[in-house]
Design an enzyme around this catalytic site. Structure first.
Site, mmCIF file in Angstrom:
data_model
loop_
_atom_site.group_PDB
_atom_site.id
_atom_site.type_symbol
_atom_site.label_atom_id
_atom_site.label_comp_id
_atom_site.label_asym_id
_atom_site.label_seq_id
_atom_site.Cartn_x
_atom_site.Cartn_y
_atom_site.Cartn_z
ATOM 1 N N CYS A 192 -2.292 8.381 3.299
ATOM 2 C CA CYS A 192 -2.149 7.982 1.901
ATOM 3 C C CYS A 192 -3.403 8.359 1.121
ATOM 4 C CB CYS A 192 -1.840 6.502 1.791
ATOM 5 S SG CYS A 192 -2.878 5.485 2.823
ATOM 6 N N GLU A 251 0.886 -1.180 0.000
ATOM 7 C CA GLU A 251 0.000 0.000 0.000
ATOM 8 C C GLU A 251 0.914 1.219 0.000
ATOM 9 O OE1 GLU A 251 -3.549 0.799 1.547
ATOM 10 O OE2 GLU A 251 -2.931 2.887 1.682
HETATM 11 P P1 NDP Z 1 9.370 4.741 3.689
HETATM 12 O O1 NDP Z 1 8.586 4.130 2.619
HETATM 13 O O2 NDP Z 1 10.800 4.986 3.434
HETATM 14 O O3 NDP Z 1 9.288 3.842 5.022
HETATM 15 C C1 NDP Z 1 8.219 2.990 5.352
HETATM 16 C C2 NDP Z 1 8.748 1.846 6.213
HETATM 17 O O4 NDP Z 1 9.690 1.074 5.474
HETATM 18 C C3 NDP Z 1 9.474 2.309 7.455
HETATM 19 O O5 NDP Z 1 9.238 1.395 8.508
HETATM 20 C C4 NDP Z 1 10.921 2.250 7.007
HETATM 21 O O6 NDP Z 1 11.807 2.160 8.082
HETATM 22 C C5 NDP Z 1 10.924 0.983 6.179
HETATM 23 N N1 NDP Z 1 12.011 0.886 5.212
HETATM 24 C C6 NDP Z 1 12.811 1.867 4.734
HETATM 25 N N2 NDP Z 1 13.690 1.370 3.815
HETATM 26 C C7 NDP Z 1 13.422 0.049 3.714
HETATM 27 C C8 NDP Z 1 13.954 -1.019 2.926
HETATM 28 N N3 NDP Z 1 14.934 -0.820 2.045
HETATM 29 N N4 NDP Z 1 13.436 -2.248 3.070
HETATM 30 C C9 NDP Z 1 12.410 -2.473 3.932
HETATM 31 N N5 NDP Z 1 11.873 -1.512 4.712
HETATM 32 C C10 NDP Z 1 12.352 -0.264 4.598
HETATM 33 O O7 NDP Z 1 8.631 6.041 4.120
HETATM 34 P P2 NDP Z 1 9.193 7.316 4.814
HETATM 35 O O8 NDP Z 1 8.869 7.157 6.219
HETATM 36 O O9 NDP Z 1 10.632 7.607 4.490
HETATM 37 O O10 NDP Z 1 8.329 8.420 4.062
HETATM 38 C C11 NDP Z 1 8.696 8.804 2.737
HETATM 39 C C12 NDP Z 1 7.488 9.145 1.908
HETATM 40 O O11 NDP Z 1 6.584 8.062 1.871
HETATM 41 C C13 NDP Z 1 6.680 10.281 2.443
HETATM 42 O O12 NDP Z 1 7.214 11.456 1.956
HETATM 43 C C14 NDP Z 1 5.292 9.995 1.936
HETATM 44 O O13 NDP Z 1 5.151 10.589 0.661
HETATM 45 C C15 NDP Z 1 5.266 8.499 1.776
HETATM 46 N N6 NDP Z 1 4.531 7.780 2.816
HETATM 47 C C16 NDP Z 1 3.403 7.144 2.466
HETATM 48 C C17 NDP Z 1 2.667 6.469 3.416
HETATM 49 C C18 NDP Z 1 1.408 5.772 3.089
HETATM 50 O O14 NDP Z 1 0.579 5.561 3.965
HETATM 51 N N7 NDP Z 1 1.199 5.359 1.856
HETATM 52 C C19 NDP Z 1 3.080 6.441 4.808
HETATM 53 C C20 NDP Z 1 4.335 7.102 5.074
HETATM 54 C C21 NDP Z 1 5.021 7.740 4.095
HETATM 55 P P3 NDP Z 1 12.355 3.483 8.774
HETATM 56 O O15 NDP Z 1 11.250 4.479 8.851
HETATM 57 O O16 NDP Z 1 12.722 2.989 10.101
HETATM 58 O O17 NDP Z 1 13.468 3.943 7.875
#
Ligand code: NDP
Length: 514
Positions: free
Chosen positions: A283, A249
């Site tokens: 989202c 998602e």
């Molecule tokens: P990310 O997609 O980077 O992170 C989401 C989760 O994935 C976190 O738990 C993160 O860990 C983890 N993660 C990061 N890198 C990896 C990897 N290589 N393999 C597996 N897991 C990983 O989101 P961000 O928090 O950096 O947000 C960035 C952008 O994402 C925002 O600007 C927004 O646009 C979007 N976003 C969308 C969401 C939604 O509901 N669709 C929710 C949040 C963000 P950790 O945070 O510990 O690095």
């Protein structure tokens, strides 16, 4: 909130693990320090989960659902503690924590308890093929094993723990990797499940950074990921190497289309709520609004007035503020970049348009007009408290602009003509579209919720929202077989091959053709 310490046992957290300092984004204060699970230690957690899973599966629906029902009661009994934890680690308002997070989870726990057994019961299938006459055909679902749930920071209950519930109900063990910005709510939910009688290793929390998430993908049997499209692609690639299923998602850029005959007062309230709830960090936020020209000025006026009347600041209990802090400082910078570059290119901010001065991660609620699709504010996910509003000539132009996006998570159409609304909804390229509402479909747990295009793969909710945590097995039982050798079996003879050709032509050669 008092500084909390991790609920992890020494078994979960290896010596030498690095430390996560959790900050309250509304104040900048460090509210807890917890050990991070290192990538090298993830395989150990998965091994424990794998050893515990068969007993959990064997416990059956009655026992699993009993524990999840108790969790629903626990959640409501500990509502204040859950809300305090959510508010302090995300900066969201009391109402966002209560109505969206606790409200969703309370409903979801009840939903999966009630629906899981039916969604996963064996299905008898009837085949139209005469070749299968007399055979019993059954489709059944078995839990996949160990599910890794990787969650974002915007909704620790809805988007992270919420996905663990159907996975557990199906009989899987689950390891949840929350965002390092918001691990405390996930830990609290572990405490909840343990209090409710869940065996220790069936649900574990692995607070950590991105590399811990990556290590989880390397060892579990299935991944449920919520977060950015960029990271979602990396997770899918990594899972692809192991050929394990993923459900993603991802981001969205949800359009709202307002036609001239819409109830403008209700539509304006919905735009404000849909764009600014959770400080726009959802989202399914309303990220762009397309309004038909005859009602554009009136709609913009209403929205701008309403936004000017909102209170923003550090949440201090029920109804203290309308818009809270943003959880991630990096996200404030992204929002600022989108707004400033739009303004530089000719857009106008009728409200806000700046970071809020002082402590905490706040961005002022911002209504943008005179923006167009050449701007990042209308093309990329802003994920903040902004509402760009665009004037369109008619519904056709609105649909064309709504679909001019790499994303396709959800959207809405506003009109007094319900038939026209439903017709237009079917033209929006998105996994879920509301007519005369925003985001409400998320609470219809019977309806699948998932993105098209770069917004994801797979769905949460509905039957598919739990079947994805299972392997499907098809069973065919031949109960009565009068022949010792069926006609399709070897050795082949001319006579039988000719007979089979005739049979195939008789069965399939007479269909109506265009
Ligand atoms: P990310 O997609 O980077 O992170 C989401 C989760 O994935 C976190 O738990 C993160 O860990 C983890 N993660 C990061 N890198 C990896 C990897 N290589 N393999 C597996 N897991 C990983 O989101 P961000 O928090 O950096 O947000 C960035 C952008 O994402 C925002 O600007 C927004 O646009 C979007 N976003 C969308 C969401 C939604 O509901 N669709 C929710 C949040 C963000 P950790 O945070 O510990 O690095």
């Amino acid at each position: 909130m008092a500084t909390t310490q991790t609920e992890l046992t020494s078994h979960d957290v290896p010596e030498g693990a690095s430390i996560i300092a959790v900050e309250n984004p509304a104040t900048g204060e460090v509210i807890a320090t917890i050990p991070a699970v290192r990538p090298d230690d993830v395989a150990g957690l998965v091994a424990r989960a794998r050893a515990a899973q068969p007993l959990w599966e064997d416990a059956g629906f009655d026992e699993r659902c009993r524990i999840l029902s108790r969790a629903q009661k626990w959640l409501l009994d500990h509502e204040q503690r859950v809300i305090d934890t959510l508010v302090s680690e995300t900066g969201k308002t009391y109402e966002d924590a209560l109505m969206v997070e606790v409200g969703y989870l309370a409903s979801a726990l009840g939903f999966w308890v009630k629906r899981a057994p039916g969604y996963l019961k064996d299905e008898r299938i009837r085949s139209a093929s005469p070749v299968l006459a007399g055979r019993k055909l059954v489709k059944r679902y078995r839990p996949i094993g160990v599910v890794g749930v990787i969650g974002p920071w915007n909704f620790p209950l809805v988007n992270a723990f919420g996905d663990c519930v159907p996975a557990l109900a199906a009989g899987n063990a689950v390891i949840l990797k929350p965002s390092e910005l918001t691990p405390l709510t996930s830990q609290l939910m572990r405490e909840c499940l343990l209090d409710c009688g869940l065996p220790q290793a069936v649900f574990q929390v692995a607070p950590g950074y991105g590399d811990t998430g990556a290590a989880l993908v390397d060892s579990v049997d299935m991944v449920m990921f919520t977060g950015s499209t960029e990271t979602g692609r990396k997770v899918a690639e990594r899972a692809g190497r192991r050929l394990i299923p993923v459900s993603l998602e991802l981001g969205g850029k949800d359009p709202m289309i307002v036609l001239s005959d819409a109830d403008l007062e209700r539509a304006a309230n919905a735009a404000v709520y849909g764009g600014l709830q959770n400080a726009g960090q959802a989202c399914t936020s309303v990220e762009r609004v397309y309004v038909e020209a005859p009602v554009y000025d009136e709609f913009v006026g209403k929205v701008a007035d309403k936004v000017r009347g909102l209170r923003q600041g550090p949440p201090a209990g029920a109804a203290s503020v309308d818009v809270g802090a943003m959880t991630s400082p990096e996200q404030v910078a992204i929002v600022d970049e989108h707004v400033s570059s739009a303004v530089q290119d000719g857009a106008r901010a009728l409200t806000g348009g700046h970071r809020r001065a002082g402590a905490g991660n706040f961005y002022e609620p911002t209504v943008l007009v005179d923006a167009d699709h050449s701007m990042t504010a209308l093309r990329e996910e802003t994920f903040g408290p902004t509402l760009p509003i665009v004037k369109v000539a008619d519904a056709r132009e609105a649909i064309a602009l709504a679909n001019d996006s790499e994303y396709g998570l959800s959207g809405s159409v506003w009109t007094g003509d319900l038939a026209q609304g439903e017709k237009l909804a079917r033209h929006v390229q998105a996994g879920a579209v509301c007519v005369n509402d925003v985001q409400l479909n998320y609470f219809a747990l019977e309806l699948p919720m998932g993105g098209w295009k770069a917004s994801g793969l797979g769905v949460r909710h509905g039957a598919e929202g739990i079947r994805k945590y299972c392997r499907q097995q098809s069973i065919l039982v031949t109960r009565f077989a009068p022949l010792k050798r069926d006609p399709h079996m070897m050795p082949y003879t001319r006579t039988r091959t000719t007979l089979m050709r005739r049979l195939i032509r008789t069965l399939y050669g007479r269909g109506k053709r265009d």
